[in-house]
Design a protein around this motif. Structure first.
Motif, PDB file in Angstrom:
ATOM      1  N   ARG A 128       1.062 -46.024   6.518  1.00  0.00           N
ATOM      2  CA  ARG A 128       0.472 -44.822   5.919  1.00  0.00           C
ATOM      3  C   ARG A 128       1.421 -44.273   4.851  1.00  0.00           C
ATOM      4  NH1 ARG A 128       2.687 -43.249  10.729  1.00  0.00           N
ATOM      5  NH2 ARG A 128       4.248 -41.588  10.603  1.00  0.00           N
ATOM      6  N   GLY A 129       0.833 -43.597   3.890  1.00  0.00           N
ATOM      7  CA  GLY A 129       1.665 -42.948   2.880  1.00  0.00           C
ATOM      8  C   GLY A 129       1.423 -43.497   1.487  1.00  0.00           C
ATOM      9  N   GLU A 130       2.346 -43.157   0.583  1.00  0.00           N
ATOM     10  CA  GLU A 130       2.144 -43.495  -0.821  1.00  0.00           C
ATOM     11  C   GLU A 130       3.268 -44.380  -1.337  1.00  0.00           C
ATOM     12  OE1 GLU A 130       2.127 -39.784  -2.856  1.00  0.00           O
ATOM     13  OE2 GLU A 130       0.455 -38.976  -1.694  1.00  0.00           O
ATOM     14  N   LEU A 131       3.043 -45.007  -2.474  1.00  0.00           N
ATOM     15  CA  LEU A 131       4.111 -45.645  -3.248  1.00  0.00           C
ATOM     16  C   LEU A 131       4.081 -45.005  -4.634  1.00  0.00           C
ATOM     17  CD1 LEU A 131       3.567 -49.388  -2.237  1.00  0.00           C
ATOM     18  CD2 LEU A 131       5.543 -47.978  -1.626  1.00  0.00           C
ATOM     19  N   THR A 132       5.259 -44.781  -5.202  1.00  0.00           N
ATOM     20  CA  THR A 132       5.332 -44.104  -6.494  1.00  0.00           C
ATOM     21  C   THR A 132       5.895 -45.045  -7.564  1.00  0.00           C
ATOM     22  OG1 THR A 132       7.554 -43.353  -6.015  1.00  0.00           O
ATOM     23  CG2 THR A 132       5.757 -41.888  -5.365  1.00  0.00           C
ATOM     24  N   GLU A 133       5.865 -44.559  -8.791  1.00  0.00           N
ATOM     25  CA  GLU A 133       6.466 -45.319  -9.898  1.00  0.00           C
ATOM     26  C   GLU A 133       7.949 -45.586  -9.602  1.00  0.00           C
ATOM     27  OE1 GLU A 133       5.139 -46.814 -12.255  1.00  0.00           O
ATOM     28  OE2 GLU A 133       3.177 -45.892 -12.610  1.00  0.00           O
ATOM     29  N   ALA A 134       8.591 -44.587  -8.970  1.00  0.00           N
ATOM     30  CA  ALA A 134      10.012 -44.750  -8.634  1.00  0.00           C
ATOM     31  C   ALA A 134      10.193 -45.892  -7.637  1.00  0.00           C
ATOM     32  CB  ALA A 134      10.560 -43.441  -8.063  1.00  0.00           C
TER      33      ALA A 134
END
Lengths: 386, 321
Positions: free
Chosen positions: B29-35
């Motif tokens: 669960r959760g997100e992935l970012t550009e960073a």
């Protein structure tokens, strides 16, 4: 883990006094009331007491009929199919008026009757999640045989204006039936004040046993029996009398009516506490104005959280609730009640029903608020839409 | 299990332990970012499927190595019931370590199989199979985004039953080859319609483009027509019913006789068909140039009779009225 039961609109705990009152009829007074011998006759006084309690509890007159059935589903079937056989099949009338939010035992029986050629009008609820008497009045035609509108809605707890609807039906000479399953024990159900022709109840919704219900039939009305057989209930509903069930339902009715003041004060207070506690969460919506609802019911939509997922989390911590969410049902269509009250589409696939009883405690409500809040937090963190 | 069905199954009891565990604790669960993408040295792909207002929504995050096209990390967010969350979580697991092209081949059935505790026991009850379809749909979206192609180019066949991934072609073939007559037969042979039941008929869990009831009706109608055609071609004229005899004669008129006479500006019409001593008398009426043509009573009449006899049998006799 201590479990907390907040699904009292589905079924209720049997009041221990009711359980005790039913005890003699399994192994001791087990006679068939139709038998001539002493085993049969000895239960008659007890049945009379129970019937008196039912008549008194519903405000029925001596010459009205309260037929004992197996459940409200049977009572509702008996009315709808009985009216079909008595008034519709002979060509006199061809129309039934009901609502879009009735219990499946009314809705699906109406669908069945439509296949037999009956015309059925399904009235939608308005922004208050109610069907107003005026809408019923407008739907009645020369061909209308019956109006069937529930006393209180099982999902939202919203009480319908049955008194005005009953009067409107009487003025137009149309029969009126009300499914009062969700009303008994929560608000006063008095047939002297509401001139309904038929009324259905079920014992297990007011702390009585499962498997027994009743159907009130106003004096002078004839209704062909759904169950043909012996001479029980004057031949109006055949089948060996459910002695323990009748005794249990009679006492449960008396206790429910005696508790109405408590229900209106204490159960309402706890329900409102729960409602206020959950309303502190952002982006939630409660369906139906408080003053229009029975005191025990709360239907709340939580933005970004699907109903069944929330139910799963609550259950994990021992809290029993119910969902009208599409994911747990047959159809992915939006919940018609939430759509009708004008809420946004994003709320129509969420929604949890919490229903209390006179056995619900303050500690349970406090725990429920905490657990609910945590569960919403967890699921919103996962949610793609919040 | 009809006995068990009578008291109704408990939905939640039918979930596998893996499903329950991932509902409680979805590890991806959760997100992935550009960073995150920069840290992993890859490209961020974010795909959305569904919407809360439709009852189901899922968002898939990938970090993809641009040189090898290998998915280095996957995360998800989901608005949906527990099984939708568990399916999305497993789907993210299945993506990691695969190339985008490999991931494009992951189906909801792969997701469901991976969630099983035992190979032979489904991870979710049939009506919940639909929740895993979201996982399949969102992967397709992500693939299309990454490859910069149109979503429709990734779909090679028309899927009727999404839960079981049964195509229109498979269903039509099954009906034709096995002479299937009911939707229950189709479900038995192909598994289509055996899960969330949306594809059986309108009014189910969700709206569909194709429904089994329509496919069955249309395919059966087409088969019936072909059979009739075949029967008319091969059946003995004498054993046909009167209606079919008439139709067979009319068919020869439209297909052969009238075009033949039209070449000379003439025409002919069928007036009646009668049995006479074991023979079948076809009564005709000339039209156009044939009327008053000297050969109408001789050569033309014989030619018409010859054609009819060749097509329908030697018992035909033509009478000009």
């Amino acid at each position: 883990m201590e479990r907390i039961y907040l699904d009292n609109n589905a079924t209720t705990i049997v009041d221990p006094m009711v359980k005790q009152a039913m005890e003699p009829y399994w192994c001791d007074k087990y006679g068939n009331p139709n038998s001539l011998h002493s085993f049969g006759t000895e239960v008659h006084p007890d049945l009379r007491v129970a019937m008196n309690r039912l008549y008194q509890g519903l405000g029925a007159a001596e010459d009205d009929d309260i037929l004992i059935t197996s459940c409200a589903t049977e009572s509702n079937n008996a009315v709808l199919k009985g009216v079909y056989f008595d008034l519709i099949k002979n060509g006199e009338k061809n129309h039934i008026v009901t609502t879009t939010v009735e219990h499946p035992c009314v809705a699906n029986t109406c669908r069945f009757l439509e296949q037999q050629g009956v015309k059925v009008t399904y009235l939608p609820v308005n922004q208050d999640a109610r069907v107003e008497a005026e809408a019923v009045r407008r739907a009645i035609t020369e061909k209308t045989a019956l109006v069937s509108v529930m006393w209180a809605n099982n999902e939202t707890g919203v009480v319908f204006p049955v008194r005005e609807i009953a009067q409107a039906c009487r003025e137009r000479g149309v029969l009126f039936h009300t499914d009062a399953v969700q009303a008994v024990g929560k608000v006063r159900v008095d047939l002297r004040a509401v001139p309904a022709d038929f009324l259905s109840i079920s014992a297990h919704k007011f702390h009585g046993p499962k498997g027994v219900g009743a159907l009130f039939v106003r004096r002078g009305l004839k209704l062909p029996p759904l169950l043909h057989g012996g001479e029980q209930m004057s031949g109006k509903r055949a089948g060996t009398l459910n002695v323990a069930g009748i005794v249990g339902m009679g006492l449960a009715m008396e206790l429910a009516n005696d508790s109405l003041e408590f229900e209106d004060r204490e159960v309402r207070r706890l329900r409102d506490k729960l409602e206020d506690g959950l309303a502190r969460l952002a982006d939630v919506m409660v369906v139906g104005r408080r003053e229009l609802r029975v005191p025990n019911t709360l239907f709340i939509s939580v933005r970004g959280v699907e109903g069944e997922a929330l139910l799963w989390d609550l259950n994990k911590y021992g809290i029993a609730a119910s969902t009208g969410s599409a994911c747990a049902s047959e159809s992915l269509e939006a919940n018609p009640i939430i759509t009708a009250i004008g809420a946004g589409a994003e709320l129509s696939h969420t929604g949890i029903r919490l229903s209390l009883s006179r056995f619900t405690t303050e500690a349970e409500i406090d725990a429920a608020i905490r657990t609910f809040t945590q569960a919403v937090g967890r699921l919103r963190a996962i949610s793609a839409s919040y | 299990m009809p006995k068990n069905e009578l008291i109704g199954g408990s939905l939640w009891e039918a979930y596998s332990k893996k499903v329950a565990a991932r509902m409680d604790n979805p590890v991806n669960r959760g997100e992935l970012t550009e960073a995150d993408a920069r840290k992993l040295g890859g490209r961020l792909v974010v795909a959305d499927h569904g919407a809360e207002s439709c009852g189901d929504a899922v968002r898939l995050y990938w970090v993809v190595d641009d040189k090898t096209s290998v998915i280095k990390a996957a995360r998800f967010k989901s608005f949906g019931c527990g099984t939708a969350i568990a399916s999305s979580d497993m789907m993210a697991d299945l993506c990691v370590g695969r190339t985008v092209a490999e991931a494009a081949k992951i189906t909801n059935i792969d997701v469901e199989r991976s969630l099983r505790d035992e190979p032979g026991t489904p991870a979710v009850p049939p009506q919940k199979m639909h929740c895993s379809v979201m996982a399949y749909d969102v992967i397709k979206k992500a693939v299309a985004l990454y490859q910069g192609v149109d979503l429709s180019s990734l779909e090679t066949e028309t899927i009727v039953c999404e839960c079981g991934r049964v195509s229109l072609g498979t269903i039509v073939d099954a009906i034709r080859l096995n002479d299937l007559k009911t939707v229950a037969d189709i479900t038995h042979y192909t598994k289509a319609g055996g899960f969330c039941k949306s594809c059986i008929a309108p009014g189910g869990h969700e709206k569909r483009q194709h429904y089994l009831v329509d496919i069955l009706r249309d395919t059966r109608a087409a088969m019936e027509k072909e059979n009739l055609h075949k029967r008319m071609e091969t059946e003995d004229f004498a054993s046909m019913t009167m209606v079919r005899k008439l139709k067979a004669v009319e068919k020869v008129f439209t297909e052969q006789l009238r075009p033949m006479l039209a070449a000379d500006g003439g025409d002919v019409e069928l007036v009646d068909l009668k049995e006479a001593g074991g023979a079948w008398e076809v009564y005709i009426q000339y039209r156009g140039a044939c009327m008053g043509c000297p050969s109408a009573g001789t050569n033309t009449l014989s030619a018409i009779e010859a054609v009819l006899r060749q097509r329908l049998g030697e018992t035909i006799k033509v009478v000009a009225s």
